[in-house]
Enzyme design. Structure first.
Site, PDB file in Angstrom:
ATOM      1  N   GLY A  58       2.469   7.897   5.541  1.00 50.09           N
ATOM      2  CA  GLY A  58       1.712   7.124   6.514  1.00 50.09           C
ATOM      3  C   GLY A  58       0.378   7.728   6.905  1.00 50.09           C
ATOM      4  CG  ASN A  93      -4.189   6.004   3.075  1.00 54.04           C
ATOM      5  OD1 ASN A  93      -5.407   6.063   3.075  1.00 54.04           O
ATOM      6  ND2 ASN A  93      -3.458   6.516   2.109  1.00 54.04           N
ATOM      7  NE  ARG A 133      10.361  -8.086  -6.201  1.00 56.38           N
ATOM      8  CZ  ARG A 133      10.049  -6.789  -6.101  1.00 56.38           C
ATOM      9  NH1 ARG A 133       9.190  -6.389  -5.179  1.00 56.38           N
ATOM     10  NH2 ARG A 133      10.602  -5.905  -6.901  1.00 56.38           N
ATOM     11  NE  ARG A 141      10.629  -3.732  -2.209  1.00 55.68           N
ATOM     12  CZ  ARG A 141      11.569  -3.842  -3.160  1.00 55.68           C
ATOM     13  NH1 ARG A 141      11.830  -2.821  -3.935  1.00 55.68           N
ATOM     14  NH2 ARG A 141      12.211  -4.962  -3.345  1.00 55.68           N
ATOM     15  CG  LEU A 198       3.792  -7.269  -1.061  1.00 54.33           C
ATOM     16  CD1 LEU A 198       2.540  -7.086  -0.203  1.00 54.33           C
ATOM     17  CD2 LEU A 198       4.987  -7.680  -0.209  1.00 54.33           C
ATOM     18  CG  HIS A 258      -4.335   1.648  -7.314  1.00 54.46           C
ATOM     19  ND1 HIS A 258      -2.965   1.659  -7.501  1.00 54.46           N
ATOM     20  CD2 HIS A 258      -4.877   2.074  -8.484  1.00 54.46           C
ATOM     21  CE1 HIS A 258      -2.690   2.064  -8.733  1.00 54.46           C
ATOM     22  NE2 HIS A 258      -3.827   2.324  -9.343  1.00 54.46           N
ATOM     23  CD  GLU A 293      -2.746 -12.322 -11.157  1.00 54.27           C
ATOM     24  OE1 GLU A 293      -2.307 -13.472 -11.315  1.00 54.27           O
ATOM     25  OE2 GLU A 293      -3.601 -12.022 -10.314  1.00 54.27           O
ATOM     26  CG  ASP A 330      -2.345  -1.804  -8.580  1.00 55.80           C
ATOM     27  OD1 ASP A 330      -1.634  -1.055  -9.266  1.00 55.80           O
ATOM     28  OD2 ASP A 330      -2.245  -1.916  -7.347  1.00 55.80           O
ATOM     29  CD  GLU A 367      -5.302   7.566  -1.300  1.00 59.71           C
ATOM     30  OE1 GLU A 367      -4.533   7.121  -0.437  1.00 59.71           O
ATOM     31  OE2 GLU A 367      -4.916   8.068  -2.362  1.00 59.71           O
TER      32      GLU A 367
HETATM   33  C1  GRF Z   1      -1.362   7.961  -1.397  1.00 60.34           C
HETATM   34  O1  GRF Z   1      -1.669   8.628  -2.597  1.00 60.34           O
HETATM   35  C2  GRF Z   1      -1.653   6.500  -1.578  1.00 60.34           C
HETATM   36  O2  GRF Z   1      -2.699   6.268  -2.481  1.00 60.34           O
HETATM   37  C3  GRF Z   1      -0.401   5.982  -2.166  1.00 60.34           C
HETATM   38  O3  GRF Z   1       0.619   6.641  -1.433  1.00 60.34           O
HETATM   39  C4  GRF Z   1       0.162   7.989  -1.177  1.00 60.34           C
HETATM   40  C5  GRF Z   1       0.557   8.420   0.194  1.00 60.34           C
HETATM   41  O4  GRF Z   1      -0.110   7.603   1.104  1.00 60.34           O
HETATM   42  N1  GRF Z   1      -0.359   4.566  -2.090  1.00 60.34           N
HETATM   43  P1  GRF Z   1       0.218   7.707   2.693  1.00 60.34           P
HETATM   44  O5  GRF Z   1       0.084   9.160   3.095  1.00 60.34           O
HETATM   45  O6  GRF Z   1       1.638   7.207   2.873  1.00 60.34           O
HETATM   46  O7  GRF Z   1      -0.812   6.829   3.325  1.00 60.34           O
END
Ligand code: GRF
Length: 195
Positions: free
Chosen positions: A15, A17, A68, A94, A96, A112, A146, A148, A177
């Site tokens: 978490g 990000n 799903r 996941r 989507l 990504h 699609e 990414d 990021e």
């Molecule tokens: C990061 O490398 C992100 O690009 C990928 O998950 C990793 C951890 O992200 N999607 P976070 O610390 O959970 O935000």
């Protein structure tokens, strides 16, 4: 849209990000409110981050759902009941379906850990090393059906070092990021206001 945009953040892991976005959204000059975060994994580290920072967090464990579609129906219902207008997928692991993404087209962005359109999918850091790439980085893009795919909002690029491992690369990309996602959210919020 004059009122602050109601944001929902989806995450599955540590978490970082999500936490970075939460801090950014809290700035008074960012026209958005963080209404809810959702994790699909009950043991995600990001849940602790939410608890420590009083960030609203709901767990919707995908393993509790037969299909799903049933998981996504619950996810969609939760987001809409919370009045969410825009979604940030922040380390959400996941896939989507096109139905879900289609219902949020233009209102859902994803980060990504690669320079799309190169290296879609998983294990990007090791794949970049194996391919002897000189550059690597991250991409924040609009989600579409699609995986990414979707229009790019922000990319940040780093050099791959000779002694890099997947872990050292991942750590340096993660720093980028945390710069890219807030920047991309600001652009996406501006775009929303142009509609
Ligand atoms: C990061 O490398 C992100 O690009 C990928 O998950 C990793 C951890 O992200 N999607 P976070 O610390 O959970 O935000």
């Amino acid at each position: 849209m004059s009122h602050p945009t109601k944001i929902g953040i989806l995450f599955s892991g540590s978490g970082s990000n999500m936490q970075t976005l939460a801090g950014h959204i809290a700035h008074p000059d960012v026209p958005a409110d963080l209404v809810l975060t959702i994790s699909n994994r009950p043991n995600a580290g990001g849940i602790g981050v939410c608890q420590e920072n009083n960030i609203p967090c709901t767990i919707i464990d995908h393993k509790d759902y037969e299909t799903r579609a049933a998981f996504e129906a619950q996810l969609d219902k939760t987001l809409r009941q919370a009045g969410i207008e825009f979604i940030c997928a922040a380390g959400f692991m996941r896939l989507l379906t096109s139905e879900f993404v289609g219902a949020w087209q233009g209102r859902i962005i994803n980060i990504h850990p690669a320079l799309l359109p190169k290296f879609k999918g998983l294990n990007t850091h090791q794949r970049v090393i194996d391919a002897a790439e000189s550059d690597h980085g991250c991409t924040v893009h609009y989600m579409q059906a699609e995986m990414d795919e979707g229009a790019v909002l922000v990319q940040r690029r780093i050099a791959v070092l000779a002694d890099d491992t997947a872990d050292t690369l991942a750590a340096r990309v993660l720093v980028e990021e945390h710069q890219a996602f807030p920047e991309a959210l600001d652009l996406a919020l501006e775009n929303l206001r142009k509609i």
